[in-house]
Enzyme design. Structure first.
Site, short mmCIF file in Angstrom:
data_model
loop_
_atom_site.label_atom_id
_atom_site.label_comp_id
_atom_site.label_asym_id
_atom_site.label_seq_id
_atom_site.Cartn_x
_atom_site.Cartn_y
_atom_site.Cartn_z
N ASP A 1 -1.43 12.72 11.77
CA ASP A 1 -0.86 11.98 12.89
C ASP A 1 -1.45 12.49 14.20
O ASP A 1 -1.15 13.61 14.63
CB ASP A 1 0.66 12.14 12.90
CG ASP A 1 1.32 11.36 14.02
OD1 ASP A 1 1.38 10.13 13.92
OD2 ASP A 1 1.74 12.00 15.02
N LYS B 1 -2.43 6.90 18.78
CA LYS B 1 -1.46 6.20 19.63
C LYS B 1 -2.09 5.90 21.00
O LYS B 1 -2.86 6.71 21.52
CB LYS B 1 -0.22 7.07 19.85
CG LYS B 1 0.40 7.61 18.55
CD LYS B 1 1.57 8.54 18.85
CE LYS B 1 2.06 9.22 17.58
NZ LYS B 1 1.16 10.30 17.14
N TYR C 1 -2.60 14.05 23.16
CA TYR C 1 -2.57 15.42 22.67
C TYR C 1 -3.84 16.19 23.05
O TYR C 1 -3.91 17.40 22.88
CB TYR C 1 -2.42 15.46 21.14
CG TYR C 1 -1.15 14.82 20.62
CD1 TYR C 1 -0.07 14.53 21.47
CD2 TYR C 1 -1.02 14.48 19.28
CE1 TYR C 1 1.08 13.94 20.98
CE2 TYR C 1 0.13 13.88 18.78
CZ TYR C 1 1.17 13.61 19.64
OH TYR C 1 2.31 13.02 19.15
N GLU D 1 0.85 -1.20 0.00
CA GLU D 1 0.00 0.00 0.00
C GLU D 1 0.88 1.25 0.00
O GLU D 1 1.91 1.30 0.67
CB GLU D 1 -0.91 0.01 1.23
CG GLU D 1 -1.81 1.24 1.28
CD GLU D 1 -2.82 1.19 2.41
OE1 GLU D 1 -3.45 2.23 2.69
OE2 GLU D 1 -2.99 0.10 3.03
N HIS E 1 2.76 4.47 21.80
CA HIS E 1 3.39 5.79 21.84
C HIS E 1 4.79 5.74 22.46
O HIS E 1 5.74 6.32 21.93
CB HIS E 1 2.49 6.76 22.61
CG HIS E 1 2.68 8.19 22.25
ND1 HIS E 1 1.67 9.12 22.32
CD2 HIS E 1 3.76 8.87 21.82
CE1 HIS E 1 2.14 10.31 21.93
NE2 HIS E 1 3.40 10.17 21.63
N PRO F 1 1.04 8.89 1.55
CA PRO F 1 1.76 10.13 1.25
C PRO F 1 3.11 10.20 1.94
O PRO F 1 3.32 9.62 3.01
CB PRO F 1 0.81 11.22 1.78
CG PRO F 1 -0.53 10.58 1.83
CD PRO F 1 -0.28 9.13 2.15
#
Length: 336
Positions: A55, A89, A60, A19, A122, A22
């Protein structure tokens, strides 16, 4: 906004399944400076312009806002879900039995998605710190890396693939000794390794190791993370955009030095995930990899600028008895 970029102009990287994804993504860690609303609005504009790899991470604290933006884009028919490659993550405090799936389902709920394209572990240990804590913060429950504990987390990640909640799984913040210990035990191999990568910290041995094992290097801090938290700053840190070879290439190409760092990253073969909430910057970041490549001489000059300058040292994850942040990274070739 500038007219959206044509997808066929964006270079791609190939996963071990064949696969293609980008060659560049957009990070979503807003550090201590940018709100969830600011980050999510940047995601909206970036996807409209042409970004397809985003991402994310539970820690976060903005996945719910990003989910609202993704839903908005789908409703506007600005992009189809299958055209995006969305990562998240599992954070260190969700490594217990059954908690990885719980964490993944929470991210899916927040992001308003049925599946994630890639789910990372993570950090390779359950050492937790509160978001935004100081660099001197320590959790008394922190402990050294354990193959058994890590594989318990990885088995749960493999089950996420089995159940269709995620398409791929990956590792992050690993070292060669840790990878050598766990890769032979994996039923499903990691498709990617997220790692700190920028001109002054190129990690050539780890980069080459990942490539040899068909693991795609995904580089965070690709321009030296000028907006990183204060806890991750030291007086010895090198400024990547001020490196001589970077500055000289920037003058030759008449662009900002940050653009040179991204061109270098993509041409080297990693997938950089720069963060920006400013439209001119995230447009420039993606556009720059579609035109005016660096010469072989410029690439070599930047390669020689490697200073082994790690910016994200991870000292907040140290355990009782650890000598320093170096113990997290197995610098002598053995797991501490």
């Amino acid at each position: 906004m500038e007219k959206r970029i044509e997808q066929q102009k964006i270079p791609v990287r190939t996963l071990y399944t064949g696969e293609k994804i980008p060659c560049m993504g957009l990070g979503t860690f807003g550090s201590d400076k940018y709100s969830a609303d600011m980050v999510s609005e940047a995601i909206y504009g970036a996807i409209k312009y042409g970004y397809r790899l985003i991402d994310c991470a539970a820690v976060y604290q903005n996945e719910d806002k990003i989910g609202q933006v993704l839903q908005r884009l789908f409703e506007e028919k600005a992009v189809e879900r299958k055209a995006l490659f969305i990562t998240s993550k599992v954070w260190n405090d969700m490594h217990g039995e059954g908690q990885v799936k719980e964490s993944c389902r929470k991210s899916l709920l927040d992001l308003k998605l049925d599946y994630l394209d890639l789910y990372f572990v993570h950090w390779p240990f359950p050492n937790y710190h509160a978001p935004g804590c100081s660099g001197d913060a320590r959790n008394p429950d922190s402990k050294p890396f354990s193959v058994e504990e890590f594989m318990s987390v990885w088995r749960q990640c493999e089950e996420l693939v089995d159940e269709g909640l995620v398409r791929y799984i990956g590792m992050s913040n690993m070292t060669i000794p840790k990878l050598e210990a766990v890769l032979p035990l994996c039923r499903i191999q990691p498709v990617a390794l997220e790692m700190e990568l920028h001109p002054s910290f190129q990690q050539p041995e780890l980069f080459a190791y990942a490539k040899r094992h068909d693991i795609l290097p995904v580089g965070y801090c690709p321009i030296g993370s000028p907006s990183r938290p204060e806890r991750d700053r030291t007086a010895e840190d090198v400024v990547d955009t001020a490196l001589k070879a970077v500055e000289e290439a920037a003058r030759a190409h008449q662009v900002h030095p940050a653009v040179i760092c991204l061109k270098w990253a993509v041409q080297r073969g990693q997938v950089p995930i720069p963060f920006s909430v400013k439209e001119p910057q995230y447009i420039s970041n993606l556009k720059c990899v579609t035109e005016d490549p660096l010469t072989e001489e410029e690439m070599e000059a930047i390669r020689l600028e490697d200073k082994n300058c790690r910016l994200v040292k991870g000292q907040v994850f140290l355990w009782d008895g650890a000598k320093g942040w170096e113990d997290l990274w197995d610098l002598d070739g053995t797991i501490k």
